[in-house]
Design a protein around this motif. Structure first.
Motif, PDB file in Angstrom:
ATOM      1  N   PRO A  58       0.843  -1.209   0.000  1.00 27.07           N
ATOM      2  CA  PRO A  58       0.000   0.000   0.000  1.00 27.07           C
ATOM      3  C   PRO A  58       0.869   1.246   0.000  1.00 27.07           C
ATOM      4  N   GLY A  59       0.580   2.157  -0.933  1.00 33.40           N
ATOM      5  CA  GLY A  59       1.373   3.380  -1.018  1.00 33.40           C
ATOM      6  C   GLY A  59       2.627   3.245  -1.852  1.00 33.40           C
ATOM      7  N   SER A  60       2.773   2.134  -2.570  1.00 29.66           N
ATOM      8  CA  SER A  60       3.968   1.941  -3.409  1.00 29.66           C
ATOM      9  C   SER A  60       3.892   2.722  -4.718  1.00 29.66           C
ATOM     10  N   GLY A  61       2.720   3.290  -5.011  1.00 31.79           N
ATOM     11  CA  GLY A  61       2.566   4.103  -6.221  1.00 31.79           C
ATOM     12  C   GLY A  61       2.137   3.321  -7.446  1.00 31.79           C
ATOM     13  N   CYS A  66      -0.190   2.743 -13.057  1.00 30.75           N
ATOM     14  CA  CYS A  66      -1.157   2.072 -13.919  1.00 30.75           C
ATOM     15  C   CYS A  66      -1.877   3.074 -14.817  1.00 30.75           C
ATOM     16  N   ILE A  67      -2.212   4.233 -14.250  1.00 33.28           N
ATOM     17  CA  ILE A  67      -2.882   5.274 -15.036  1.00 33.28           C
ATOM     18  C   ILE A  67      -1.998   5.697 -16.206  1.00 33.28           C
ATOM     19  N   LYS A  68      -0.697   5.851 -15.959  1.00 33.90           N
ATOM     20  CA  LYS A  68       0.225   6.269 -17.018  1.00 33.90           C
ATOM     21  C   LYS A  68       0.398   5.161 -18.061  1.00 33.90           C
ATOM     22  N   ILE A  69       0.383   3.909 -17.631  1.00 34.32           N
ATOM     23  CA  ILE A  69       0.474   2.784 -18.578  1.00 34.32           C
ATOM     24  C   ILE A  69      -0.763   2.750 -19.468  1.00 34.32           C
ATOM     25  N   THR A 223      10.005  10.944  -8.649  1.00 34.76           N
ATOM     26  CA  THR A 223       8.772  11.527  -9.177  1.00 34.76           C
ATOM     27  C   THR A 223       8.024  10.484 -10.009  1.00 34.76           C
ATOM     28  N   GLU A 224       6.753  10.764 -10.304  1.00 38.61           N
ATOM     29  CA  GLU A 224       5.955   9.851 -11.119  1.00 38.61           C
ATOM     30  C   GLU A 224       6.612   9.608 -12.477  1.00 38.61           C
ATOM     31  N   ASP A 225       7.128  10.679 -13.084  1.00 40.32           N
ATOM     32  CA  ASP A 225       7.757  10.549 -14.398  1.00 40.32           C
ATOM     33  C   ASP A 225       9.059   9.755 -14.322  1.00 40.32           C
ATOM     34  N   GLU A 226       9.822   9.964 -13.267  1.00 35.63           N
ATOM     35  CA  GLU A 226      11.078   9.223 -13.113  1.00 35.63           C
ATOM     36  C   GLU A 226      10.810   7.728 -12.957  1.00 35.63           C
ATOM     37  N   ILE A 227       9.785   7.399 -12.189  1.00 35.39           N
ATOM     38  CA  ILE A 227       9.445   5.986 -12.006  1.00 35.39           C
ATOM     39  C   ILE A 227       8.924   5.395 -13.316  1.00 35.39           C
ATOM     40  N   PHE A 228       8.128   6.182 -14.046  1.00 36.66           N
ATOM     41  CA  PHE A 228       7.563   5.670 -15.301  1.00 36.66           C
ATOM     42  C   PHE A 228       8.644   5.391 -16.345  1.00 36.66           C
ATOM     43  N   GLU A 229       9.760   6.089 -16.268  1.00 35.73           N
ATOM     44  CA  GLU A 229      10.854   5.833 -17.217  1.00 35.73           C
ATOM     45  C   GLU A 229      11.440   4.436 -17.023  1.00 35.73           C
ATOM     46  N   GLN A 230      11.221   3.840 -15.859  1.00 32.24           N
ATOM     47  CA  GLN A 230      11.615   2.439 -15.663  1.00 32.24           C
ATOM     48  C   GLN A 230      10.564   1.491 -16.247  1.00 32.24           C
TER      49      GLN A 230
END
Length: 243
Positions: A58-61, A66-69, A223-230
């Motif tokens: 919980p809270g791992s983001g 998922c929304i960005k995917i 940040t959300e964008d930094e995580i999404f780059e993975q």
């Protein structure tokens, strides 16, 4: 003349019998389909589903990612938590049981959650699914894979990708307490119970898929964008084959 009549009568009879048989076959096919729907039998999708499990405490983001995917790659997002909360709000027969189970920080019985996910997959026109927050236990995993195998009439059907959002416990607690979304399980006492359950029951699932070579671990800090780059390269690699 009588011979011609006999031949004509025989021809009419043969034609009538053929038409009758055809109509009976059509009716049998139609009624079989209706009966299967009544029994909850799902017709396989035209395209084989591309399944992604999204796991993390919980809270791992994971929900935000998922929304960005979905926005980037066109998946259907099925959140196990949201489906359970929606069932609570619907005042269904299972709603009270689900509410009490969640409040105690426990895991809802597999058959309940699988039934809700199965229904959403059946109704969706999409063939690409992000299943968020599930499976949380080995029992969840086995139950879901059995349902999927029956649906596609194949043996041993498994998810294509499993994402694990790895985040320090203190960061997860801070995020949950700060999100102020009014969820019944967003309080310090329940969060601690959920984290204990996650470590005890969900980590074996993560280890199982790691051994299968399906696990992608995402460092869920930044940040959300930094995580999404993975995350992006994982799905970009499948995009050509999945469609």
């Amino acid at each position: 003349m009588w011979r011609r009549v006999a031949l004509l009568s025989s021809s009419i009879s043969s034609s009538f019998l053929a038409q009758t048989a055809s109509r009976l076959n059509t009716w049998e096919s139609l009624t079989t389909g209706i009966a299967q729907q009544a029994k909850g039998v799902i017709a396989p999708k035209e395209k084989t589903p591309f399944i992604t499990f999204v796991l993390g405490g919980p809270g791992s983001g994971k929900g935000t990612q998922c929304i960005k995917i979905v926005e980037t790659f066109g998946f259907a997002h099925l959140s196990a938590g949201d489906l359970l909360r929606r069932e609570i709000a619907s005042k269904s027969a299972d709603g009270a049981m689900i509410l009490n189970t969640i409040k105690e920080g426990k895991i809802v019985p597999s058959q309940v959650t699988v039934k809700l996910i199965q229904k959403e997959m059946e109704l969706s026109d999409n063939h690409k699914f992000l299943i968020d927050g599930f499976p949380r236990t080995e029992e969840n995993r086995v139950s879901f894979e059995q349902i999927l195998s029956e649906w596609q009439s194949q043996i041993g059907v498994e998810p294509n990708v499993v994402l694990f959002f790895d985040c320090p416990e203190e960061e997860m607690v801070k995020r949950v307490l700060n999100r102020n979304e009014g969820r019944v399980d967003d309080n310090l006492e329940t969060i601690k119970k959920r984290l204990t359950v996650f470590q005890a029951l969900s980590l074996p699932v993560i280890n199982y898929y790691s051994e299968k070579g399906k696990l992608y671990t995402i460092k869920a800090i930044g940040t959300e964008d930094e995580i999404f780059e993975q995350v992006r390269p994982i799905f970009a690699a499948f995009e050509q084959t999945v469609g």
